[in-house]
Write a protein that holds these residues in place. Sequence first.
Motif, mmCIF file in Angstrom:
data_model
loop_
_atom_site.group_PDB
_atom_site.id
_atom_site.type_symbol
_atom_site.label_atom_id
_atom_site.label_comp_id
_atom_site.label_asym_id
_atom_site.label_seq_id
_atom_site.Cartn_x
_atom_site.Cartn_y
_atom_site.Cartn_z
ATOM 1 N N ARG A 92 13.689 -3.192 -5.255
ATOM 2 C CA ARG A 92 15.017 -3.668 -4.892
ATOM 3 C C ARG A 92 16.102 -2.763 -5.461
ATOM 4 N NH1 ARG A 92 17.635 -8.467 -7.043
ATOM 5 N NH2 ARG A 92 15.864 -8.391 -8.449
ATOM 6 N N VAL A 93 15.977 -2.480 -6.766
ATOM 7 C CA VAL A 93 16.994 -1.668 -7.432
ATOM 8 C C VAL A 93 17.070 -0.278 -6.832
ATOM 9 C CG1 VAL A 93 17.501 -0.504 -9.574
ATOM 10 C CG2 VAL A 93 16.978 -2.919 -9.597
ATOM 11 N N ILE A 138 16.188 0.694 -3.889
ATOM 12 C CA ILE A 138 16.711 0.661 -2.524
ATOM 13 C C ILE A 138 18.223 0.458 -2.541
ATOM 14 C CG2 ILE A 138 16.710 -0.621 -0.361
ATOM 15 C CD1 ILE A 138 13.770 -1.036 -0.663
ATOM 16 N N ILE A 139 18.678 -0.403 -3.419
ATOM 17 C CA ILE A 139 20.125 -0.603 -3.509
ATOM 18 C C ILE A 139 20.816 0.693 -3.906
ATOM 19 C CG2 ILE A 139 21.945 -1.785 -4.787
ATOM 20 C CD1 ILE A 139 20.223 -4.216 -4.931
ATOM 21 N N THR A 193 22.560 -2.403 -11.125
ATOM 22 C CA THR A 193 21.305 -1.862 -11.607
ATOM 23 C C THR A 193 21.431 -1.607 -13.090
ATOM 24 O OG1 THR A 193 21.985 0.426 -11.285
ATOM 25 C CG2 THR A 193 21.013 -0.699 -9.422
ATOM 26 N N LEU A 225 8.085 -4.593 -2.294
ATOM 27 C CA LEU A 225 9.517 -4.393 -2.046
ATOM 28 C C LEU A 225 10.437 -5.009 -3.113
ATOM 29 C CD1 LEU A 225 9.835 -4.492 1.832
ATOM 30 C CD2 LEU A 225 9.845 -2.562 0.283
ATOM 31 N N PRO A 226 10.129 -6.188 -3.638
ATOM 32 C CA PRO A 226 11.009 -6.702 -4.689
ATOM 33 C C PRO A 226 11.099 -5.761 -5.885
ATOM 34 C CG PRO A 226 9.562 -8.436 -3.879
ATOM 35 C CD PRO A 226 9.119 -7.180 -3.232
ATOM 36 N N GLN A 227 10.004 -5.065 -6.164
ATOM 37 C CA GLN A 227 10.049 -4.106 -7.268
ATOM 38 C C GLN A 227 10.987 -2.960 -6.959
ATOM 39 O OE1 GLN A 227 8.412 -4.150 -10.192
ATOM 40 N NE2 GLN A 227 7.508 -6.140 -9.748
#
Lengths: 305, 287, 346
Positions: free
Chosen positions: B196-197, B199-200, B262, B192-194
């Motif tokens: 992040r962008v 998803i935002i 981003t 999920l941290p990967q």
Amino acid sequence: MSIPPLTTTTADRGRTNGAPPSARLRRRLVGPAWGLVPFLAYLLLFLVVPAISVFVDALRTEDGVSLSAMGEAASGQNRAALLFSVTFSAGAALVGVVVGALLAYAAASLERPRWLRTAVTSFSGVAANMGGLPLAFAFLTLLGRQGILTKILSTMGWDLYAGDFELGSVPGLITVYSYFNIPLMVLVTLPAIDGLRPAWREACSSLGGTGFTYWRRIGLPVLTPSLLGGFMLLFANSFSAYATAAVLTDNSKIIARRIGFFLGGDVSIGEDAVGFALASWMIIITATAMAIYWIARRRSERWTA
Amino acid sequence: MIHRLSSVVAKSVPRLVVLVCSLFFAAPLLALARYSFQNVPTILLGWSTLFDKWSVTGVTAVFREEAFWSSLRLSLTLAAGTVVLTIGLLVPTALWVHLRLPRARALLEFITVLPYMVPAIAMVAGIMIIKPHARWFLNSDLALVPFYVVLALPFTYRSLDTGLRAVDLRTLVDAGRSLGAGWPRTMVRVVLPQLRVAIISAVFLTVAVVLGEYTLANTLLIQSLPPYQELFVGREPQAGYALNLLALASTTVLFAVLALVTRPRRRQSSLVRAIVSSPAHSSENPS
Amino acid sequence: MSILHLRDLRKSFGSSVALEECSLETREGELVTLLGPSGCGKTTALRIVAGFETPDAGSVELGGKDITRVPAHRRSMGMVFQGYSLFPNLSVADNVDFGLRTRGDAAPDRRRRVGEMLELIDLVDHAAKFPHQLSGGQQQRVALARALAVEPRVLLLDEPLSALDAKVRSSLRDEIRRIQREVGITTLFVTHDQDEALAISDRVCVMSQGRVEQLGTPMEVYRAPATPFVARFVGTMNELPGIVSGRETVSLAGIEIHAPRCSGESAGTAGRLLVRPEDLSIGESGLRGTVVSLAFHGATSAISVDVQRLGRYLTVVAPSSTVDDLRTGAETTVAVDASRAIWEAT
């Protein structure tokens, strides 16, 4: 202790040997395919069902299933409306394609200023998403009867509204639609233009061809699927546009508007089934356009990948 | 000689195109801004009155309206609901496809084009047909949420798909698992941290779509923000136009913030990439 | 007879200088390679010859005529690019046919010529295929055929093998050389791979930072490098620090070595002697050192020797039979044959 593989790798292929190839394939696909079920079910429920309902009601008459409503929806005034909308959307799409492609080419080829390309893409990203509603109002303040540009033009001697120009007329609507069609075309065409390798231009040159030769025999042919796809996309976009048309015009020859009236209880369209038949035709037309878009897109990716 | 002339032409035509287009795109926005901020009707507008009556009252007038706040609240609630449902539905699906079913990627790309095959007005026709049969659900304003998820699907799935393509997901997952983390932990701490962008981006795009969606809301007589935007113009022209300006400006700011957050890693920012690879982007289409 | 003549080419891009005083003459039918690391100006030079760039100064002559201002599409140059230069919307045959059609040749002549070219590159069966259906190596062969179809006076190749995998690279390299010889066309070949350059060229032009370092046959460039740059870039070199001690002698770790190519240096100058591994040998007299590693390469072996007094490792390449009894850790002596060594002052 071995850790079981989490993702299918080519090593997995060995595990299912002994079974005939088709069964192997099925086994590999069916298992993981279950994971898509929630998503597909969701789409079924909230996209497919409403769409199918439209068709169902279009085919429903007192004595059962019949195509009569579909026929009626394609004749008389409804037919005129369909033809008008298709022509109008094609016109709007054409404007968008030509200007959009030129703008995309300009953004891709101009080296200076450096920020130009990013500016064009960022703006296009925003503009293509700009709501139809505020946009329509913005144009009213620009080119409406009380619009500022109208005023400026009249002080220069050109009365915009002397003839039968209206923002809601065909040229007016096309102008407004271009505001989101052009950026949309830019976004879709830029990658294709990027895919035109400089080596092709130079190879053509070294083989004796001029710029004209290049565009005629290589550049435009390679871009054609992309341009066609773009046209279809803009066509579908213009054909489906509702909010802008709703604000600017009452013209019931615009199919989106017509269906809006029908849903609002206006029975001049015809009976219930006819109204939904009209909506069905709308779906058929849009779906066909998007299907062509999809095919054209795959083709263009094959050449410029 | 001809060679040089043609290269001069080749240089200046693109610039001209950009210039003309820039004017075309700026004009309506400027006109709207002028109308919102300056309380002088066009008829009276002349050189002498050019600088009269500029104020922000046109813009701030709408804040006094209760109906504005309630419609804004509704739209924001709808947006929130759509975001939650979208993420909850799409993130697992996208992950699943990338990890377990890579062959389905092409199919899924096609599926993201599907919402564009059904125009919003046709979809709402279908909804109205179903309505009598599902009154318990479709009578609520929030019933729009699932349909908004579908409308936003092309953008949101694209965004996630692009984000997933940019990472070597399989390797990451295998690495995480081989180091002893279970599935949930791997997902949360590694994958999920990967995303992040991505998803935002998906969230922002969804909010933009929902806040601008007119067709469904208007036809189903739901007073979210866009129908109110139209209504208010009828009641108080200048304030109404100003409200629309605010809406436009907010969407633009939304995108600007997103572009900043981003930040471009490669030539294009992930936002632009997500939008670019999405088949059709105008909320005109879904709305 | 010189066919292609580059005179004092100079080219800058903004503030960076790509080419400076680049001069080159080629003879009819020869293959000259422009060799150098990236950024040395070789591609720029090639593109100037092709007509895609105009030099800031200097000229390009073809058969005596100045073509510096002639636009690219009117020069008679065939060009093969690094990759993906085939027109994707045209079949193999149509690609090869392109230049002929542009020229306005009659259809039967074009067909015949395309057939000839396809036979030359041995891809006759693939005539109807499209570029995306071909492998990298096949695409480059088609690119070559396309360039040669119009019988240009000069063939230009811009790193045509760089994008291919190793196996394809060496076979295609030989193909290109074979075809070039068969057709007899003057060729300029750009590459950064010195193996390639040495293998196929009639002459090699080694470039660095926009300048020509040396122009000579592969043998000359390898055995008699003109500058330290060339010495290092082509093949490998051992660097032996020392001091000039006489007219043609260098003192290395106390031992006097006869180095005829250092004649110009004054005594007392410190610097490095650059010696090829095969010019070192394990022998009776010379520099004392310890064997650090042995690499057996079949006919020859590479021995790494730690020469303490020089403070570095030397690589010796010798026939395997002569070093059969050598072991790691053994004490040994390295003899230096500096007859071809060049000197680099520090």
